[in-house]
Enzyme design. Sequence first.
Site, PDB file in Angstrom:
ATOM      1  N   THR A   3      12.657  -7.536 -10.622  1.00 57.12           N
ATOM      2  CA  THR A   3      12.034  -8.328 -10.853  1.00 57.12           C
ATOM      3  C   THR A   3      11.082  -8.669  -9.994  1.00 57.12           C
ATOM      4  OG1 THR A   3      14.677  -9.262 -11.013  1.00 57.12           O
ATOM      5  CG2 THR A   3      13.043 -10.944 -10.042  1.00 57.12           C
ATOM      6  N   SER A   5      -3.732  -3.274  -1.152  1.00 51.44           N
ATOM      7  CA  SER A   5      -2.359  -4.243  -0.088  1.00 51.44           C
ATOM      8  C   SER A   5      -2.940  -5.532   0.226  1.00 51.44           C
ATOM      9  CB  SER A   5      -2.199  -3.477   1.503  1.00 51.44           C
ATOM     10  OG  SER A   5      -1.725  -4.591   1.858  1.00 51.44           O
ATOM     11  N   CYS A  24       3.164   8.163  18.883  1.00 55.04           N
ATOM     12  CA  CYS A  24       4.224   8.736  20.028  1.00 55.04           C
ATOM     13  C   CYS A  24       5.379   9.201  18.647  1.00 55.04           C
ATOM     14  CB  CYS A  24       4.636   7.963  20.639  1.00 55.04           C
ATOM     15  SG  CYS A  24       6.225   8.872  22.056  1.00 55.04           S
ATOM     16  N   GLY A  81       0.848  -1.210  -0.867  1.00 56.46           N
ATOM     17  CA  GLY A  81      -0.118  -0.086   0.096  1.00 56.46           C
ATOM     18  C   GLY A  81       1.146   1.329  -0.084  1.00 56.46           C
TER      19      GLY A  81
HETATM   20  N1  PMP Z   1      -3.141   3.537   3.633  1.00 53.28           N
HETATM   21  C1  PMP Z   1      -3.926   2.488   4.777  1.00 53.28           C
HETATM   22  C2  PMP Z   1      -5.097   2.992   4.509  1.00 53.28           C
HETATM   23  C3  PMP Z   1      -3.857   1.338   5.073  1.00 53.28           C
HETATM   24  O1  PMP Z   1      -4.191   1.037   6.598  1.00 53.28           O
HETATM   25  C4  PMP Z   1      -2.212   1.450   5.552  1.00 53.28           C
HETATM   26  C5  PMP Z   1      -1.488   0.272   6.041  1.00 53.28           C
HETATM   27  N2  PMP Z   1      -1.758   0.602   7.613  1.00 53.28           N
HETATM   28  C6  PMP Z   1      -1.323   1.249   4.032  1.00 53.28           C
HETATM   29  C7  PMP Z   1      -2.211   2.387   2.914  1.00 53.28           C
HETATM   30  C8  PMP Z   1       0.118   0.452   4.137  1.00 53.28           C
HETATM   31  O2  PMP Z   1       0.115  -0.814   3.707  1.00 53.28           O
HETATM   32  P1  PMP Z   1       1.065  -1.551   3.603  1.00 53.28           P
HETATM   33  O3  PMP Z   1       1.292  -1.338   5.382  1.00 53.28           O
HETATM   34  O4  PMP Z   1       0.741  -2.419   2.733  1.00 53.28           O
HETATM   35  O5  PMP Z   1       2.423  -0.033   3.382  1.00 53.28           O
END
Ligand code: PMP
Length: 382
Positions: free
Chosen positions: A233, A195, A320, A70
């Site tokens: 890759t 993700s 924090c 993500g």
């Molecule tokens: N966007 C949102 C709304 C998320 O909750 C998260 C993960 N906490 C991410 C992006 C990031 O995804 P990833 O952990 O796959 O980098």
Amino acid sequence: MASYLDNNASTALDARVLEAMQPYLGAIAGNASSLHRFGRLQRDAIETARAQVAELVNAQPGQVIFTSGGTESNNLALQGVMAATGGRALAIGATEHMSVLQPAEALQKSGARLSILPVDAEGRLLKAALADNIKDCALASVMLANNETGVIQDLTPLVEAAAKAGVWIHTDATQAAGKIELDFAATGAHTMTLSSHKIYGPMGAGALIVDKRLPIDAMLHGGSQENGLRAGTENVAAIVGFGKAAELAQQELKQRAQHTRQLRDALQQQLQQMERVEVFAVDAPRLPNTLQFGVRGFDGETLLMQLDRKGFAVSSGSACTSGKTEASHVLKAMQVEQELALSAIRVSFGQNNTMRDVDAFVSALTSITEMTTTAVMHAAQV
Ligand code: PMP
């Protein structure tokens, strides 16, 4: 027995996903870019996964760009679109995840103007200010569902304002995927982040769904993988796992949502009877599995640690930074008063939770809050 109630942070790998990944975890050699049969085997596996991920969000396989997760997808969308359009301004929602907020601030540091789209007390975009805020922007980024509160965003007003102003739209669907039905085209967004590890797939895999009309530059340069948008890759085993997880999420979406909603609603009902507790965004449409609440007079991180000692894994809303606890920017944007925001706890259910987790959690929370309240009262008496 420990209860894992932090499924928005990450989900356990589904056994069926692990099984699908197994052959690609080393037993088969080959680079997906090689033309020989070993390479073709890897390429075919990636293409199967691409179709599975596309299906989850009703997109075309050709629109799926695999990434490492993500965070990378959000960075690629923001930086890639700003670079390709030569944009000088962008807008993001006030409650976006750090992986949108931080790249937006990085773009701001390099000279772009950044507007923050305000939300109401329930975390929903304020429509009135939209058109003014996105004026002259190349891109607007608003998440489909919030990771803390679970609030589901209606993108329609943004899409309408953006169409008039010629603004591209990115949406982070990391938390929405696998929990509510998604249709990429119907959202009106031009890019969408997904993700794998939030839908019982492996960590280190994700995707950016990209509308073919969108101008977007790569961030990683090198080979021509992923349509030239993401060189390197491919992590075939992780991509295969992501594909399988997407397939299962689509097949089981309704029953998963129903299961977690039952648990969430039961928890909400019990929490609302507790004197000091306030559930956030209770009137907004929310993800079925997510509930965030504050406990007046308590500190969220301390509560989290006390719950952890009793075997319950949850998340607090605060972060924090440099030794100082700050209320979450999401709750701040919703104008939740500071003291209550600092007491925030998020519970996010998953497939593996049961009603026993709910009941045990409520008794643990009750005993923590009652014990602390009694202790404070005793202390006040001496
Ligand atoms: N966007 C949102 C709304 C998320 O909750 C998260 C993960 N906490 C991410 C992006 C990031 O995804 P990833 O952990 O796959 O980098």
